[in-house]
Design a protein around this motif. Sequence first.
Motif, mmCIF file in Angstrom:
data_model
loop_
_atom_site.group_PDB
_atom_site.id
_atom_site.type_symbol
_atom_site.label_atom_id
_atom_site.label_comp_id
_atom_site.label_asym_id
_atom_site.label_seq_id
_atom_site.Cartn_x
_atom_site.Cartn_y
_atom_site.Cartn_z
ATOM 1 N N SER A 78 90.791 61.597 60.980
ATOM 2 C CA SER A 78 89.464 61.216 61.459
ATOM 3 C C SER A 78 89.609 60.299 62.665
ATOM 4 C CB SER A 78 88.690 60.478 60.360
ATOM 5 O OG SER A 78 87.549 59.831 60.903
ATOM 6 N N GLN A 79 88.778 60.550 63.666
ATOM 7 C CA GLN A 79 88.779 59.699 64.854
ATOM 8 C C GLN A 79 87.516 58.840 64.927
ATOM 9 O OE1 GLN A 79 89.602 63.076 65.070
ATOM 10 N NE2 GLN A 79 91.755 62.515 64.989
ATOM 11 N N ALA A 80 86.871 58.655 63.799
ATOM 12 C CA ALA A 80 85.721 57.753 63.757
ATOM 13 C C ALA A 80 86.205 56.353 64.133
ATOM 14 C CB ALA A 80 85.101 57.745 62.364
ATOM 15 N N GLU A 81 85.389 55.614 64.835
ATOM 16 C CA GLU A 81 85.806 54.299 65.344
ATOM 17 C C GLU A 81 86.355 53.397 64.229
ATOM 18 O OE1 GLU A 81 86.694 51.350 68.093
ATOM 19 O OE2 GLU A 81 86.274 53.469 68.375
ATOM 20 N N ASP A 83 87.892 54.272 61.547
ATOM 21 C CA ASP A 83 89.221 54.750 61.159
ATOM 22 C C ASP A 83 90.265 54.414 62.214
ATOM 23 O OD1 ASP A 83 88.342 55.826 58.721
ATOM 24 O OD2 ASP A 83 87.661 57.650 59.729
ATOM 25 N N ASP A 108 96.601 61.100 68.826
ATOM 26 C CA ASP A 108 95.683 59.966 68.795
ATOM 27 C C ASP A 108 96.355 58.664 69.227
ATOM 28 O OD1 ASP A 108 93.367 61.388 67.843
ATOM 29 O OD2 ASP A 108 94.425 61.565 65.927
ATOM 30 N N ASN A 134 94.771 58.219 56.410
ATOM 31 C CA ASN A 134 94.205 58.860 57.591
ATOM 32 C C ASN A 134 95.260 59.461 58.531
ATOM 33 O OD1 ASN A 134 91.976 59.721 59.104
ATOM 34 N ND2 ASN A 134 92.050 57.923 60.412
#
Length: 161
Positions: A78-81, A83, A108, A134
């Motif tokens: 996940s690249q949600a802020e 995370d 990432d 993650n």
Amino acid sequence: MRRVKLDKIDRKILRDLQDNGRMPNVELARRAGISAPPCLRRLRTLEEAGYIRGYHADIPPDRLGFGVTVFAHVGLTSQAEADLVAFEARVADWPEVRECYMLTGETDFILKIVSEDMDSFNRFLTSTLTAAPNVSHVKSMLSIRSSKNEVGVPIDVEKAD
């Protein structure tokens, strides 16, 4: 941190300190073409404004038994802020990771990792890095040697702000 308009003298001070962080103020002032008291005032201003983050010794890793340097490309699920921030906080607690950069594209993050040997790197890889929440994949590349290791940035003394 407040913004300081850098002039030629400030840039000389930054360049010279970047080359030798232990340079005495008197020598720094001489090279900048000013006297010692204003040089020290400028130095304090540059520190307070965040242009100077600290002073460090440059220690060759192999002298302390760290003979392995690995660059690891890390992909997250996940690249949600939240995370991304959580991963960066986790990395900050891993002493073997000396540098961490968030990237665009397939990877990432790229990590610079030092280890005593391949066995210790493998333990870190399998029990810490790939086991971290993650983390979806890690591609590691072993450094054979370093032919250039410059700190900081190239400072153009003639450039004006």
